[in-house]
Design an enzyme around this catalytic site. Structure first.
Site, PDB file in Angstrom:
ATOM      1  N   SER A   1     -14.539  74.608 107.126  1.00  0.00           N
ATOM      2  CA  SER A   1     -13.685  75.261 107.721  1.00  0.00           C
ATOM      3  C   SER A   1     -14.425  75.721 109.148  1.00  0.00           C
ATOM      4  O   SER A   1     -13.510  76.289 109.780  1.00  0.00           O
ATOM      5  CB  SER A   1     -13.133  76.511 107.064  1.00  0.00           C
ATOM      6  OG  SER A   1     -12.599  75.911 105.827  1.00  0.00           O
TER       7      SER A   1
ATOM      8  N   GLU B   1      -8.019  67.062 111.238  1.00  0.00           N
ATOM      9  CA  GLU B   1      -8.791  67.289 112.405  1.00  0.00           C
ATOM     10  C   GLU B   1     -10.009  66.434 112.179  1.00  0.00           C
ATOM     11  O   GLU B   1     -10.811  66.620 111.355  1.00  0.00           O
ATOM     12  CB  GLU B   1      -9.121  68.780 112.634  1.00  0.00           C
ATOM     13  CG  GLU B   1      -7.952  69.709 112.816  1.00  0.00           C
ATOM     14  CD  GLU B   1      -8.491  71.115 112.983  1.00  0.00           C
ATOM     15  OE1 GLU B   1      -7.769  71.861 113.788  1.00  0.00           O
ATOM     16  OE2 GLU B   1      -9.252  71.592 112.314  1.00  0.00           O
TER      17      GLU B   1
ATOM     18  N   ASN C   1      -8.072  76.669 112.486  1.00  0.00           N
ATOM     19  CA  ASN C   1      -8.556  77.754 112.064  1.00  0.00           C
ATOM     20  C   ASN C   1      -8.936  78.691 113.126  1.00  0.00           C
ATOM     21  O   ASN C   1      -9.194  80.011 112.725  1.00  0.00           O
ATOM     22  CB  ASN C   1      -9.825  77.684 111.161  1.00  0.00           C
ATOM     23  CG  ASN C   1      -9.406  77.003 109.941  1.00  0.00           C
ATOM     24  OD1 ASN C   1      -8.345  77.164 109.438  1.00  0.00           O
ATOM     25  ND2 ASN C   1     -10.438  76.673 108.978  1.00  0.00           N
TER      26      ASN C   1
HETATM   27  N1  CAA Z   1       0.615  68.709  95.193  1.00  0.00           N
HETATM   28  C1  CAA Z   1       1.718  68.086  95.043  1.00  0.00           C
HETATM   29  N2  CAA Z   1       2.681  68.527  95.321  1.00  0.00           N
HETATM   30  C2  CAA Z   1       3.003  69.809  96.041  1.00  0.00           C
HETATM   31  C3  CAA Z   1       1.792  70.521  95.712  1.00  0.00           C
HETATM   32  C4  CAA Z   1       0.478  70.070  95.489  1.00  0.00           C
HETATM   33  N3  CAA Z   1      -0.552  70.789  95.397  1.00  0.00           N
HETATM   34  N4  CAA Z   1       2.190  71.965  96.658  1.00  0.00           N
HETATM   35  C5  CAA Z   1       3.464  71.648  96.495  1.00  0.00           C
HETATM   36  N5  CAA Z   1       4.013  70.564  96.307  1.00  0.00           N
HETATM   37  C6  CAA Z   1       5.184  70.163  96.631  1.00  0.00           C
HETATM   38  C7  CAA Z   1       6.197  69.907  95.247  1.00  0.00           C
HETATM   39  O1  CAA Z   1       6.931  68.788  95.628  1.00  0.00           O
HETATM   40  C8  CAA Z   1       6.966  71.190  95.171  1.00  0.00           C
HETATM   41  O2  CAA Z   1       7.982  70.842  94.401  1.00  0.00           O
HETATM   42  P1  CAA Z   1       7.874  71.230  92.803  1.00  0.00           P
HETATM   43  O3  CAA Z   1       7.813  72.704  92.603  1.00  0.00           O
HETATM   44  O4  CAA Z   1       9.108  70.832  92.205  1.00  0.00           O
HETATM   45  O5  CAA Z   1       6.614  70.348  92.335  1.00  0.00           O
HETATM   46  C9  CAA Z   1       7.153  71.465  96.713  1.00  0.00           C
HETATM   47  O6  CAA Z   1       5.913  70.767  97.293  1.00  0.00           O
HETATM   48  C10 CAA Z   1       7.674  72.611  97.176  1.00  0.00           C
HETATM   49  O7  CAA Z   1       6.606  73.600  96.814  1.00  0.00           O
HETATM   50  P2  CAA Z   1       6.756  75.189  96.328  1.00  0.00           P
HETATM   51  O8  CAA Z   1       8.136  75.212  95.859  1.00  0.00           O
HETATM   52  O9  CAA Z   1       5.754  75.519  95.421  1.00  0.00           O
HETATM   53  O10 CAA Z   1       6.854  75.928  97.361  1.00  0.00           O
HETATM   54  P3  CAA Z   1       6.705  75.516  98.881  1.00  0.00           P
HETATM   55  O11 CAA Z   1       8.113  74.783  99.311  1.00  0.00           O
HETATM   56  O12 CAA Z   1       6.554  76.971  99.698  1.00  0.00           O
HETATM   57  O13 CAA Z   1       5.708  74.598  99.567  1.00  0.00           O
HETATM   58  C11 CAA Z   1       3.537  74.526 100.596  1.00  0.00           C
HETATM   59  C12 CAA Z   1       4.455  74.687  99.165  1.00  0.00           C
HETATM   60  C13 CAA Z   1       3.556  72.829 101.008  1.00  0.00           C
HETATM   61  C14 CAA Z   1       2.042  74.819  99.962  1.00  0.00           C
HETATM   62  C15 CAA Z   1       4.060  75.377 101.645  1.00  0.00           C
HETATM   63  O14 CAA Z   1       4.271  76.974 101.018  1.00  0.00           O
HETATM   64  C16 CAA Z   1       3.121  75.768 102.751  1.00  0.00           C
HETATM   65  O15 CAA Z   1       3.220  74.627 103.693  1.00  0.00           O
HETATM   66  N6  CAA Z   1       2.425  76.620 102.877  1.00  0.00           N
HETATM   67  C17 CAA Z   1       1.428  76.627 104.055  1.00  0.00           C
HETATM   68  C18 CAA Z   1       0.148  76.109 103.823  1.00  0.00           C
HETATM   69  C19 CAA Z   1      -0.927  76.217 104.857  1.00  0.00           C
HETATM   70  O16 CAA Z   1      -0.584  76.805 105.821  1.00  0.00           O
HETATM   71  N7  CAA Z   1      -1.740  75.519 104.555  1.00  0.00           N
HETATM   72  C20 CAA Z   1      -3.240  75.592 105.606  1.00  0.00           C
HETATM   73  C21 CAA Z   1      -4.020  76.605 104.933  1.00  0.00           C
HETATM   74  S1  CAA Z   1      -5.644  76.699 106.055  1.00  0.00           S
HETATM   75  C22 CAA Z   1      -6.348  75.528 105.673  1.00  0.00           C
HETATM   76  O17 CAA Z   1      -6.155  74.618 104.813  1.00  0.00           O
HETATM   77  C23 CAA Z   1      -7.764  75.181 106.556  1.00  0.00           C
HETATM   78  C24 CAA Z   1      -8.903  75.918 106.019  1.00  0.00           C
HETATM   79  O18 CAA Z   1      -9.968  75.466 106.716  1.00  0.00           O
HETATM   80  C25 CAA Z   1      -8.748  77.382 105.379  1.00  0.00           C
HETATM   81  P1  NAD Z   2     -13.743  75.640  95.981  1.00  0.00           P
HETATM   82  O1  NAD Z   2     -14.464  77.084  95.659  1.00  0.00           O
HETATM   83  O2  NAD Z   2     -12.539  75.398  95.456  1.00  0.00           O
HETATM   84  O3  NAD Z   2     -14.428  74.481  95.808  1.00  0.00           O
HETATM   85  C1  NAD Z   2     -15.892  74.374  95.858  1.00  0.00           C
HETATM   86  C2  NAD Z   2     -16.643  73.554  94.823  1.00  0.00           C
HETATM   87  O4  NAD Z   2     -17.892  73.121  95.170  1.00  0.00           O
HETATM   88  C3  NAD Z   2     -16.595  73.984  93.531  1.00  0.00           C
HETATM   89  O5  NAD Z   2     -16.120  73.607  92.424  1.00  0.00           O
HETATM   90  C4  NAD Z   2     -18.205  74.123  93.335  1.00  0.00           C
HETATM   91  O6  NAD Z   2     -18.624  73.834  91.932  1.00  0.00           O
HETATM   92  C5  NAD Z   2     -18.782  72.900  94.253  1.00  0.00           C
HETATM   93  N1  NAD Z   2     -20.217  72.955  94.738  1.00  0.00           N
HETATM   94  C6  NAD Z   2     -20.453  74.108  95.165  1.00  0.00           C
HETATM   95  N2  NAD Z   2     -21.969  73.611  95.761  1.00  0.00           N
HETATM   96  C7  NAD Z   2     -22.223  72.502  95.227  1.00  0.00           C
HETATM   97  C8  NAD Z   2     -23.268  71.514  95.290  1.00  0.00           C
HETATM   98  N3  NAD Z   2     -24.397  71.894  95.536  1.00  0.00           N
HETATM   99  N4  NAD Z   2     -23.078  70.033  94.798  1.00  0.00           N
HETATM  100  C9  NAD Z   2     -21.820  69.795  94.334  1.00  0.00           C
HETATM  101  N5  NAD Z   2     -20.683  70.647  94.240  1.00  0.00           N
HETATM  102  C10 NAD Z   2     -20.836  72.015  94.728  1.00  0.00           C
HETATM  103  O7  NAD Z   2     -13.708  75.809  97.770  1.00  0.00           O
HETATM  104  P2  NAD Z   2     -12.410  74.875  98.454  1.00  0.00           P
HETATM  105  O8  NAD Z   2     -11.534  75.950  98.753  1.00  0.00           O
HETATM  106  O9  NAD Z   2     -12.403  73.530  97.980  1.00  0.00           O
HETATM  107  O10 NAD Z   2     -13.380  74.704 100.035  1.00  0.00           O
HETATM  108  C11 NAD Z   2     -14.479  73.805  99.866  1.00  0.00           C
HETATM  109  C12 NAD Z   2     -14.833  73.458 101.368  1.00  0.00           C
HETATM  110  O11 NAD Z   2     -13.638  73.206 101.994  1.00  0.00           O
HETATM  111  C13 NAD Z   2     -15.418  74.668 102.235  1.00  0.00           C
HETATM  112  O12 NAD Z   2     -16.321  74.382 103.152  1.00  0.00           O
HETATM  113  C14 NAD Z   2     -14.062  75.283 102.902  1.00  0.00           C
HETATM  114  O13 NAD Z   2     -14.650  76.267 104.011  1.00  0.00           O
HETATM  115  C15 NAD Z   2     -13.475  74.031 103.229  1.00  0.00           C
HETATM  116  N6  NAD Z   2     -11.948  74.180 103.276  1.00  0.00           N
HETATM  117  C16 NAD Z   2     -11.265  74.903 102.433  1.00  0.00           C
HETATM  118  C17 NAD Z   2      -9.863  75.096 102.749  1.00  0.00           C
HETATM  119  C18 NAD Z   2      -8.971  75.996 101.861  1.00  0.00           C
HETATM  120  O14 NAD Z   2      -7.731  76.127 102.364  1.00  0.00           O
HETATM  121  N7  NAD Z   2      -9.468  76.688 100.719  1.00  0.00           N
HETATM  122  C19 NAD Z   2      -9.575  74.331 103.485  1.00  0.00           C
HETATM  123  C20 NAD Z   2     -10.140  73.261 104.507  1.00  0.00           C
HETATM  124  C21 NAD Z   2     -11.536  73.323 104.301  1.00  0.00           C
END
Ligand code: CAA
Ligand code: NAD
Length: 309
Positions: A144, A177, A215
Site C-alpha cells: 500500500s 495500480e 493511497n
Molecule cells: N465479495 C463479493 N461480493 C461482494 C463483496 C465481496 N467481498 N463485498 C460486496 N459485494 C457485493 C455483493 O454482491 C453485495 O451484495 P450481497 O450483500 O447481496 O452479497 C453488494 O456488493 C453490496 O454490498 P453491501 O450491501 O455489503 O455494501 P455496499 O453496497 O456498501 O458495497 C462495497 C460494498 C463495494 C465494499 C462498498 O461499500 C465500497 O465500495 N466501499 C469502499 C471500498 C473502498 O474504498 N476500497 C478501497 C480501500 S483502500 C485500498 O484498498 C487500498 C489500500 O492499500 C489500503
Molecule cells: P492481512 O493481515 O489480512 O493478511 C496478511 C497475511 O499475510 C496474513 O494472513 C499473514 O499470515 C500473512 N503473512 C505475513 N507474513 C507472511 C510471510 N512471511 N509469508 C507468508 N504469509 C505471510 O493483510 P491485507 O489487508 O491482506 O494486506 C496485505 C498487503 O496488502 C499489505 O502490504 C497491505 O498494505 C496491502 N494492501 C492492503 C489493502 C487493504 O485494504 N487491507 C489494500 C491494498 C493493499
C-alpha cells in the site's frame, strides 16, 4: 501442501484465459487482499497457489473465497443456481494452497506478495524466493505504501519486478495500480498490465512514489477524519454519515479504516512519518495507536472504531 484441483483449472482456463504470458500465479499472503486476488485470478482461469504461514490461515482464506464467490454467483447466475455451483467448483479447482513458498514457485509465471506491510519482512520473502524461482518469473508486490524499488533491491531481477496494487474488496473494486520502478523492463510492465486486464480490472500507471495515486490521497483524508474526531469536532458516526451523504462516498472514513485494517493503516502512517516527520498529513494519531495497541484492527478482528458480529 494441499492441492484442491489444478487439473480442473486447466480445462477451465483453455476457454477463459486471456493473459498469454501469466498463467500460474503464486500469491503469498492469504489474508483479505491475497485471498481476494486469488479469487479473481482463479475466476478468470488462472492457476493459483495461495501461500501463508499456516494451514489454518489458508483454510480461512479459502473459506473466505468461497463465501465471496457465493455472493458473486447469487447475482451472476441468479436464474441458474446449478451453473452457479459449477462455477464455484471450477474456481476453487484453480486454487491450491501451500505453506512453503519455495516449494511451489517452480512453475510460477508471477509471484505476487500480499503479506504484512513491513519492508524487512517483504524483502526477506523475496530474497528467499529469488534464489529458487525460474529466470522468467516476474515478482510483484501489492504494498500500500512501501517503495517497490526498496522491496526489489534485495533480488537479482530488478527488471522483472513491479507493483500491482489492488483494492479492497478485490472482487468488487475495478482498479489496479501498476507500478514500474526505474529498473522495471517494458516487457514486465506490459505483462503486469495484461495480467490485470485479464482479471477484468482497469489499470492506471503509477510512478514508484509513496502511496502511488490512490493511497497518497485516500490515507491522508482518512487520517484527517480521525484527527478531526480527536479534536472533538465531530463524532465518528456523524463524520461517516457526512462523507457518505454529503460527498457520495460508499463508506465513511471510519468505516473504511475498519475495512482496510487499522494495523495496515498504522504501518502506512508510521512508514511515511519516518520518511517525512514534519509533514502534518503524516502526524501520529493517539486514537489509532490506542486501538492498534489493543489489537482492535477493524472488521477482520471484530472490532476497530466500530464493533462487528
Ligand atoms: N465479495 C463479493 N461480493 C461482494 C463483496 C465481496 N467481498 N463485498 C460486496 N459485494 C457485493 C455483493 O454482491 C453485495 O451484495 P450481497 O450483500 O447481496 O452479497 C453488494 O456488493 C453490496 O454490498 P453491501 O450491501 O455489503 O455494501 P455496499 O453496497 O456498501 O458495497 C462495497 C460494498 C463495494 C465494499 C462498498 O461499500 C465500497 O465500495 N466501499 C469502499 C471500498 C473502498 O474504498 N476500497 C478501497 C480501500 S483502500 C485500498 O484498498 C487500498 C489500500 O492499500 C489500503
Ligand atoms: P492481512 O493481515 O489480512 O493478511 C496478511 C497475511 O499475510 C496474513 O494472513 C499473514 O499470515 C500473512 N503473512 C505475513 N507474513 C507472511 C510471510 N512471511 N509469508 C507468508 N504469509 C505471510 O493483510 P491485507 O489487508 O491482506 O494486506 C496485505 C498487503 O496488502 C499489505 O502490504 C497491505 O498494505 C496491502 N494492501 C492492503 C489493502 C487493504 O485494504 N487491507 C489494500 C491494498 C493493499
Amino acid at each position: 501442501m494441499a492441492f484442491i484441483g489444478h487439473q480442473l483449472c486447466r480445462a477451465f482456463s483453455s476457454s477463459t484465459l486471456r493473459s498469454a504470458a501469466i498463467k500460474h500465479v503464486v500469491i503469498v499472503g492469504g489474508g483479505q487482499m491475497g485471498a481476494g486476488i486469488a479469487q479473481v485470478a482463479a475466476s478468470t482461469g488462472h492457476q493459483v497457489t495461495l501461500v501463508d504461514t499456516s494451514e489454518a490461515i489458508l483454510a480461512k482464506g479459502v473459506k473466505g473465497i468461497e463465501t465471496s464467490l457465493k455472493r458473486v454467483v447469487k447475482k451472476k447466475f441468479a436464474d441458474k443456481p446449478e451453473a452457479g455451483e459449477a462455477f464455484i467448483a471450477k474456481v476453487l479447482g484453480c486454487v491450491s494452497t501451500a505453506t512453503d513458498v519455495t516449494a511451489v514457485v517452480e512453475s510460477a509465471d508471477l509471484v505476487l506478495e500480499a503479506i504484512v506491510e513491513n519492508l524487512k519482512i517483504k524483502q526477506d520473502l523475496f530474497s528467499g524466493i529469488d534464489k529458487v524461482a525460474p529466470e522468467h518469473t516476474i515478482f510483484a508486490s501489492n504494498t500500500s505504501s512501501l517503495p517497490i524499488g526498496d522491496i526489489a533491491s534485495v533480488t537479482s531481477r530488478l527488471d522483472r519486478f513491479g507493483g500491482l496494487h489492488f483494492f479492497n474488496p478485490v472482487p468488487m473494486m475495478k482498479l489496479v495500480e501498476v507500478i514500474g520502478t526505474s529498473s522495471t523492463s517494458q516487457d514486465t510492465f506490459d505483462s503486469l498490465v495484461n495480467f490485470s486486464k485479464a482479471l477484468g480490472k482497469t489499470t492506471v500507471s503509477c510512478k514508484d512514489t509513496p502511496g502511488f495515486i490512490v493511497n497518497r490521497l485516500l490515507v491522508p483524508y482518512m487520517l484527517e477524519a480521525v484527527r478531526l474526531h480527536e479534536r472533538g469536532h465531530g463524532s465518528k458516526e456523524d463524520i461517516d454519515v457526512a462523507m457518505k451523504l454529503g460527498a457520495g462516498y460508499p463508506m465513511g472514513p471510519f468505516e473504511l479504516l475498519d475495512y482496510v485494517g487499522l494495523d495496515t493503516a498504522k504501518f502506512i502512517l508510521d512508514g511515511w512519518s519516518a520518511m517525512d516527520a514534519d509533514n502534518p498529513l503524516f502526524a501520529q494519531s493517539p486514537l489509532l495507536n490506542k486501538l492498534v495497541a489493543e489489537g482492535k484492527y477493524g472488521k477482520k478482528t471484530g472490532e476497530g472504531f466500530y464493533k462487528y458480529k
